[in-house]
Design a protein around this motif. Structure first.
Motif, PDB file in Angstrom:
ATOM      1  N   UNK A  85       8.979  46.362  79.196  1.00 48.88           N
ATOM      2  CA  UNK A  85      10.181  47.116  78.423  1.00 48.88           C
ATOM      3  C   UNK A  85      11.223  47.368  80.386  1.00 48.88           C
ATOM      4  N   UNK A  86      10.570  47.038  81.032  1.00 46.15           N
ATOM      5  CA  UNK A  86      11.492  47.106  82.137  1.00 46.15           C
ATOM      6  C   UNK A  86      12.484  45.497  81.770  1.00 46.15           C
ATOM      7  N   UNK A  87      11.811  44.532  80.981  1.00 48.93           N
ATOM      8  CA  UNK A  87      12.871  43.218  81.170  1.00 48.93           C
ATOM      9  C   UNK A  87      13.887  43.345  80.069  1.00 48.93           C
ATOM     10  N   UNK A  88      13.531  44.898  78.523  1.00 51.83           N
ATOM     11  CA  UNK A  88      14.672  45.256  78.560  1.00 51.83           C
ATOM     12  C   UNK A  88      16.063  45.653  78.490  1.00 51.83           C
ATOM     13  N   UNK A  89      15.620  46.608  79.238  1.00 50.42           N
ATOM     14  CA  UNK A  89      16.179  48.116  80.414  1.00 50.42           C
ATOM     15  C   UNK A  89      17.081  46.883  81.085  1.00 50.42           C
ATOM     16  N   UNK A  90      16.678  45.777  81.560  1.00 46.32           N
ATOM     17  CA  UNK A  90      17.136  45.054  82.702  1.00 46.32           C
ATOM     18  C   UNK A  90      18.346  44.060  82.380  1.00 46.32           C
ATOM     19  N   UNK A 114      19.829  50.103  76.542  1.00 45.31           N
ATOM     20  CA  UNK A 114      19.402  50.988  77.449  1.00 45.31           C
ATOM     21  C   UNK A 114      18.558  51.681  76.477  1.00 45.31           C
ATOM     22  N   UNK A 115      19.417  52.763  75.549  1.00 50.06           N
ATOM     23  CA  UNK A 115      18.895  53.942  75.827  1.00 50.06           C
ATOM     24  C   UNK A 115      17.268  53.704  74.789  1.00 50.06           C
ATOM     25  N   UNK A 116      17.732  52.162  73.826  1.00 51.01           N
ATOM     26  CA  UNK A 116      15.597  51.690  73.042  1.00 51.01           C
ATOM     27  C   UNK A 116      15.120  51.143  74.182  1.00 51.01           C
ATOM     28  N   UNK A 158       9.463  53.062  76.525  1.00 51.07           N
ATOM     29  CA  UNK A 158       9.277  53.500  77.671  1.00 51.07           C
ATOM     30  C   UNK A 158       8.713  54.858  77.655  1.00 51.07           C
ATOM     31  N   UNK A 159       9.665  55.866  76.640  1.00 46.49           N
ATOM     32  CA  UNK A 159       8.825  57.515  76.934  1.00 46.49           C
ATOM     33  C   UNK A 159       7.607  57.366  75.907  1.00 46.49           C
ATOM     34  N   UNK A 160       7.695  56.758  74.893  1.00 45.80           N
ATOM     35  CA  UNK A 160       6.909  56.457  74.061  1.00 45.80           C
ATOM     36  C   UNK A 160       5.381  55.655  73.544  1.00 45.80           C
ATOM     37  N   UNK A 161       5.726  55.441  74.682  1.00 49.35           N
ATOM     38  CA  UNK A 161       4.619  54.563  75.597  1.00 49.35           C
ATOM     39  C   UNK A 161       3.724  55.340  77.039  1.00 49.35           C
TER      40      UNK A 161
END
Length: 624
Positions: free
Chosen positions: A1-6, A608-610, A615-618
């Motif tokens: 998920x860090x990659x998607x955020x980046x 970014x929101x997704x 990340x919150x769900x995880x």
């Protein structure tokens, strides 16, 4: 998920740069010289994940100008041409207004010669004579007024030259300073776009004054040269040019380079080049032509006036006064020679100015344009240098090799013209001789024109009695018989008399000196005919025609200047249109780009929101 955020953050930041660039373009839509800027994007290096690559987002890699050096230089070149044509047209219009304005010389000439005819009709009438002097002074005032207007235009060119030099020096310093700022701001290959635009705008302004040649150097700096290659800007250094008095005529400004050499004739483009071209090709010839007409009038009228006698019984003197040709020595002369010039033959007088040079042994003469003029003589009073109706002498001093002098035969003649007579009795309206026929004549012989051919003949004033011994023979003062036929001309001592008809035997005619207040109008008639007399160009051109040539000369230059202006404006419009189609800010396009980047920015925010939601769900699943 860090990659998607980046990835989402990269898109957000890239869109933010795009939005900033579009906003900058929109804000500068009315900024002169601004070049539209474009944001360039590149995809980040993807990450290998087993058997495939996963993208890592995008970066804004550069913001560059939508710029073409070729199109920009085309605009600079067109700028120079249009500015030159505009300046030339404006200056020729001023000259044209002078010759065709309210102080019309042809009207003054017509009024003057009309007054001469009035005196011929009433040669002893004081009112007619006074009116003639009034018209003569009016004519002189018109010549002087036109000359003064030309001098004012000449002073205007001086001011234009001075202002242009100040602007060139200021712009050159600005370009050099911008070169330095651009070099310092060019970090890591990034170009300071707005500084580049400011420099291009300064060069564009410079190109309007003088033609420029621009070459790209290191560190984004440019070298700018003008004219025939004079380096004006080299890196962060700028060269100053200056004005200096013409080496001959201190009333004229020239441009000198850093070494002090005159470079005026090297500046062909831009408004500055047009100013010098106008001065050389329009103003100087017009002033010379006006002075030439003034000299022709003065010379022809004075010569004829000298052949008459006034109401006091004296021979006519000069009716007009006019100055001698102007001679200027070069400020670089090392000798102390003095040079003078006089007009000796108006019929050969041209409209050129001359430069006379001494090589240590002989004198040579050229026009100011460099054309060699054939000359004779050594320059002494007994053997003057003769060129184009001028006699040039070196009455005193010793010239040194390399000394030179400029001769302006006609330039200031119109401004020096004046009326020499104030007393109406001094107008020599009467011919020096009068012809009459015997009161007891019975034949049909009638008097025609009595023409003076040589008033210096020793027997000119000797009375002559012509007696016809038969209808076909006559004697002069009892001399041998001479034959006669109807319309023959009888020749005397410096005069000729035309008779017509058939006289009878014992008919008499006489020629004798005219007395004061005789009422004779012979010379007044001849003076009135000066208007129709060819004086210039070896007796071909009248004074009036010379002025018509001046009007045509200036008018033609004005028409050609306007035609050139239309053509150069069209070239500039085309060059500007081509350059702006690439570099100009289009508000419709920018609005579309603004919407595009807004949407991409919003979409990146959703990425970014997704990433945050996932990340919150995880985290929640792990905690549960």
């Amino acid at each position: 998920m860090a990659d998607l955020l980046s990835t989402g953050i990269s898109g957000l930041l890239a869109s933010q740069v795009g939005l900033a660039t579009v906003g900058h373009n929109i804000s500068n839509v009315n900024t002169a010289g601004y070049t539209r800027q474009i944001t360039n994007f590149n995809a980040r290096t993807p990450q290998f994940n087993g058997g495939y690559y996963i993208g890592q987002g995008a970066d804004a890699t550069s913001v560059q100008r939508a710029y073409s050096q070729f199109l920009t230089q085309s605009v600079w070149s067109a700028n120079s041409g249009q500015s030159r044509a505009l300046q030339y047209a404006g200056l020729t219009a001023a000259a044209n207004n002078a010759v065709s304005g309210s102080a019309n010389l042809q009207t003054a000439l017509d009024g003057f010669f009309g007054a001469v005819s009035d005196v011929a009709n009433a040669p002893v009438d004081t009112a007619s004579r006074q009116a003639l002097l009034g018209k003569a002074n009016s004519l002189v005032s018109t010549f002087r007024s036109l000359s003064s207007q030309f001098q004012q235009i000449d002073q205007q060119t001086n001011q234009e030259i001075s202002n242009s030099v100040d602007s060139i020096n200021s712009l050159a310093k600005s370009i050099a300073d911008l070169n330095g700022q651009i070099a310092r701001a060019s970090i890591g290959g990034a170009a300071p776009n707005d500084l580049l635009d400011a420099r291009d705008q300064a060069i564009s302004q410079l190109s309007q004054i003088v033609g420029v040649n621009v070459s790209q150097g290191s560190d984004n700096m440019v070298t700018v040269s003008v004219g025939n290659g004079l380096p004006l800007v080299n890196g962060t250094d700028s060269t100053k040019i200056a004005t200096a008095n013409n080496p001959y005529d201190s009333s004229r400004l020239e441009i000198v380079g850093p070494t002090g050499s005159v470079i005026s004739n090297q500046l062909g483009s831009g408004s500055l080049g047009a100013t010098f071209d106008f001065r050389t090709n329009v103003l100087d010839p017009a002033r010379n032509q006006l002075g030439r007409a003034a000299i022709a009038l003065s010379d022809a009228f004075n010569k004829q006036h000298a052949q008459g006698i006034d109401l006091n019984g004296d021979a006519g003197g000069n009716f007009f006064n006019i100055g001698d040709p102007a001679v200027f020595d070069n400020t670089a002369n090392t000798g102390n020679a003095q040079v003078t010039a006089k007009v000796t033959d108006v019929g050969k007088l041209g409209s050129s100015d001359y430069v006379m040079r001494f090589d240590g042994t002989n004198w040579s003469v050229t026009t100011t344009a460099g054309v060699v003029v054939p000359s004779t003589g050594t320059g002494t009073a007994a053997d003057p240098i003769l060129i184009d109706g001028l006699a040039i002498t070196v009455p005193s001093g010793t010239p040194q090799a390399g000394d030179s002098f400029q001769i302006q035969p006609t330039r200031n003649a119109a401004s020096s013209l004046s009326v020499a007579i104030t007393d109406t009795n001094k107008i020599a309206a009467s011919g020096p001789l009068s012809a009459g026929k015997g009161a007891s004549n019975t034949g049909k012989g009638t008097l025609g024109n009595l023409t003076v051919t040589d008033p210096t003949d020793p027997a000119f004033n000797t009375p002559v009695n012509i007696v016809f011994t038969s209808p076909t023979t006559y004697t002069v003062n009892g001399g041998p018989p001479q034959t006669y036929a109807d319309g023959d001309t009888i020749t005397g001592n410096g005069w000729t008399l035309k008779l017509s008809g058939v006289p009878a035997a014992n008919d008499t005619f006489s020629v004798k000196p005219a007395g004061s207040a005789s009422g004779d109008n012979g010379n007044a008639l001849a003076l009135a005919d000066v208007a129709n007399k060819g004086v210039l160009d070896n007796g071909v051109t009248t004074v009036g025609k010379s002025y018509s040539q001046l009007i045509a000369q200036v008018g033609t230059a004005g028409a050609q200047a306007n035609t050139a202006l239309d053509a150069q404006q069209s070239i500039l419009d085309q060059a500007t249109s081509a350059q702006q189609s690439l570099s100009g800010v289009n508000m419709d396009e920018e609005a579309a780009n603004l919407l595009r980047f807004q949407q991409s920015y919003a979409a990146a925010a959703q990425v970014i929101n997704a990433a945050n939601t996932i990340f919150d769900s995880l985290l929640s699943a792990v905690r549960g």
